[in-house]
Each structure stands twice: as structure tokens, then as C-alpha cells.
Design a protein around this motif. Structure first.
Motif, PDB file in Angstrom:
ATOM      1  N   GLN A 173      47.928  47.150  31.662  1.00  0.00           N
ATOM      2  CA  GLN A 173      47.320  45.951  32.091  1.00  0.00           C
ATOM      3  C   GLN A 173      47.109  45.745  33.731  1.00  0.00           C
ATOM      4  O   GLN A 173      46.277  45.186  34.441  1.00  0.00           O
ATOM      5  N   ALA A 222      44.569  47.554  35.145  1.00  0.00           N
ATOM      6  CA  ALA A 222      43.083  47.126  34.697  1.00  0.00           C
ATOM      7  C   ALA A 222      42.489  47.993  33.742  1.00  0.00           C
ATOM      8  O   ALA A 222      41.412  48.050  33.540  1.00  0.00           O
ATOM      9  N   PHE A 233      41.627  48.253  30.434  1.00  0.00           N
ATOM     10  CA  PHE A 233      41.819  47.154  29.402  1.00  0.00           C
ATOM     11  C   PHE A 233      41.640  47.411  28.159  1.00  0.00           C
ATOM     12  O   PHE A 233      42.324  47.000  27.090  1.00  0.00           O
ATOM     13  N   ASP A 293      45.500  37.524  28.208  1.00  0.00           N
ATOM     14  CA  ASP A 293      45.419  38.292  29.835  1.00  0.00           C
ATOM     15  C   ASP A 293      44.084  39.128  29.777  1.00  0.00           C
ATOM     16  O   ASP A 293      43.490  39.225  30.842  1.00  0.00           O
ATOM     17  N   ARG A 301      40.786  38.680  32.227  1.00  0.00           N
ATOM     18  CA  ARG A 301      40.745  39.792  33.433  1.00  0.00           C
ATOM     19  C   ARG A 301      39.201  40.407  33.098  1.00  0.00           C
ATOM     20  O   ARG A 301      38.551  41.035  34.087  1.00  0.00           O
ATOM     21  N   GLU A 302      38.707  40.391  31.935  1.00  0.00           N
ATOM     22  CA  GLU A 302      37.196  41.176  31.598  1.00  0.00           C
ATOM     23  C   GLU A 302      36.401  39.854  31.380  1.00  0.00           C
ATOM     24  O   GLU A 302      35.149  40.146  31.323  1.00  0.00           O
ATOM     25  N   ASP A 303      36.881  38.768  32.065  1.00  0.00           N
ATOM     26  CA  ASP A 303      35.863  37.571  32.197  1.00  0.00           C
ATOM     27  C   ASP A 303      35.284  37.255  30.872  1.00  0.00           C
ATOM     28  O   ASP A 303      33.844  36.766  30.658  1.00  0.00           O
TER      29      ASP A 303
END
Length: 295
Positions: free
Chosen positions: A71, A74, A76, A99, A103-105
């Protein structure tokens, strides 16, 4: 003995030998991997975690470490695979999945994950609080998330971050009288460090510097964290354009238990909303000289 490089090599050798004898030895893998992480050797840590998981797929603490490492990097898709492994072992990985989604929108997926988690675990106040925050950031008005915040606060009665979130939401909607009343109620009912910090920051954002100063002055007097209280009071003076008072207060902070390097680092990155940069430079430079001389 006593040589850090020798000690590091000895620790690494010992743990590596343990894993060579027993590739599924999860405690040794966790210790060795964490040691590599702390030394900035992420690739070596990952290799340790993956080798042990290949030999012992139910080493959930090692999988936790690998998930956290992926994580941070990044990565993912790989992190999701490890989360699946942990989930199959009975581990709750909702926070990691949320999370990853954020973070991947993919905020809608994060909201769905939290709603499903709350349905399964209705007493998780943290999940209710996070859901309220996500909905608010997505445009939901305060009145639409207030019920979630109330429920979260009922489950987490001593949490100061919920009051902070309420204040910020009300400020965003320009409901300033309600936000101020909330801050005052926190101080009146709790009379603790977090409450005074909440109200002091609120008044500072509203440019009510005299009111803010009263709250910041209370911080070093309270038992929770007086050294940090001196630091925050000093930063308040600096951000208010009062460098002489800032320096005097920071000197008090420097004599406390806070790491001076942390103080100087925080000063360098602090926001300069009300302060010209030359004032910061004067405060930081003077403190560096004095502390170096006295060390």
C-alpha cells in the motif's frame, strides 16, 4: 560488540539462518522484514515476506506487513491480492480495501465497502466516522451525515477527532456560530488539551487572535503534553507575526522533552498564513544557533 554495523549484520545473519532452517517461521520473517523496512530496504523486506507466505500462507501477521508495504508503494493490484489472502484467513481487511479504493480514486467503492462493514459490525464507531467523512467530502451536507457522527460519538465518546470533523464541516458551510458553539461546548464539558486546541485553531482560522491566544496559552499548563503545548503556542506566535514571543516560547519547548530536530523541521514546513517568511527564518535560525551552542 557496540558497533552498529556489526550488530546489524549479526541480527540479519541470525534471522536469515532461522528462516533457512524453517522457511515457514513467521516470527523470524516478521522481525527480519521489519528490520529491512526500518533500514529502507523495501525490496529485501518484500522478498522475506513473500518467501515465508509461499511456505506458510496462513502467516497472517507477515501478510499484514506485506499488505502495508505494498500500500505504501501504491501497488494496489498486488495489495488487493494480499487482502484477499488475509480475508480468506478470517482477517478483517476493510480498512485496507477502503484505503486502496480511495487511493485508486474509487470513492463510491469505498463508501459501499464501509456500508457493508457497518451492516456486519454495527458497533464499529470508527467505520461510521470514516463513512461520514467520505460522504461529506463527496458533497453531502452536514445535516445528512450528522446522524452517522452522533452514532460514532456514542460508540467512541472520548474521541476528539469527531468534534474536529464536525467543526470543519460546519465551517465549510459557513455555519460559524454553530461551529463556535460546538468548540465552546467541548471546552466547557471536557476542559482538556484536545478541546482547547480545537477551539484555539478554530479562532485562529477565523482571525480571532486574542481568543485563540487564550486557548493556546492553556496547552502547556495542561498535563497531557506540556512540551508540545509550548511548541504549539510558539508556532501560534510565529504565525501571528510575533517572532520575539515565538522564539522565547520555542526555547521553553526546546528545554522540554520534544526532539529539537522535530521542532525545527515542523517550523520549516508550517503554513505561513499570517506570517512573512523572513520571520520564520529569523526564529528558526536563532533557535538552531542557540541549541547547537548549548548541546
Amino acid at each position: 560488540r557496540g558497533d552498529p554495523n556489526h550488530d546489524e549484520k549479526e541480527i540479519t545473519t541470525l534471522l536469515t539462518e532461522c528462516l533457512q532452517r524453517d522457511p515457514a517461521f513467521s516470527s523470524a520473517a516478521e522481525a527480519l522484514g521489519l528490520f529491512h523496512e526500518e533500514k529502507g530496504r523495501a525490496a529485501q523486506a518484500e522478498d522475506v515476506y513473500r518467501r515465508v507466505l509461499a511456505a506458510n500462507p496462513r502467516a497472517v501477521r507477515v501478510a499484514d506487513r506485506l499488505l502495508n508495504l505494498l500500500q505504501k508503494q501504491a501497488r494496489f493490484a498486488e495489495a488487493s491480492q494480499v487482502a484477499d489472502l488475509l480475508s480468506s484467513a478470517g482477517r478483517d481487511v476493510t480498512s485496507s480495501r477502503v484505503d486502496i479504493a480511495l487511493r485508486e480514486d474509487r470513492p463510491e467503492d469505498a463508501v459501499a465497502l464501509l456500508r457493508n462493514h457497518i451492516a456486519e459490525k454495527p458497533n464499529d464507531g470508527g467505520a461510521r466516522f470514516l463513512l461520514a467523512q467520505l460522504l461529506s467530502r463527496g458533497g453531502a451536507p452536514y445535516d445528512n451525515v450528522k446522524k452517522l457522527l452522533d452514532e460514532a460519538e456514542g460508540l467512541l465518546p472520548n474521541s476528539s477527532v469527531i468534534s474536529l470533523a464536525r467543526t470543519e464541516m460546519l465551517e465549510r458551510e459557513q455555519r460559524l456560530a454553530e461551529a463556535e458553539a460546538l468548540c465552546n461546548r467541548e471546552v466547557e464539558t471536557k476542559q482538556n488539551y484536545a478541546a482547547h486546541l480545537l477551539r484555539g485553531r478554530f479562532y485562529f482560522r477565523r482571525d480571532k487572535l486574542a481568543e485563540a491566544e487564550r486557548d493556546f496559552k492553556r496547552l502547556p499548563e495542561l498535563p497531557e503534553n506540556p512540551a508540545e503545548g509550548w511548541f504549539l503556542l510558539g508556532r501560534f506566535y510565529a504565525e501571528s507575526g510575533r517572532p520575539a514571543e515565538a522564539m522565547a516560547t520555542m526555547q521553553r519547548c526546546g528545554r522540554g522533552c520534544i526532539d529539537r530536530r522535530w521542532v525545527l523541521s515542523d517550523l520549516r514546513v508550517a503554513h505561513h498564513r499570517l506570517l512573512e517568511r523572513r520571520h520564520w527564518a529569523r526564529v528558526v535560525a536563532a533557535l538552531q544557533i542557540q541549541w547547537a551552542y548549548r548541546s
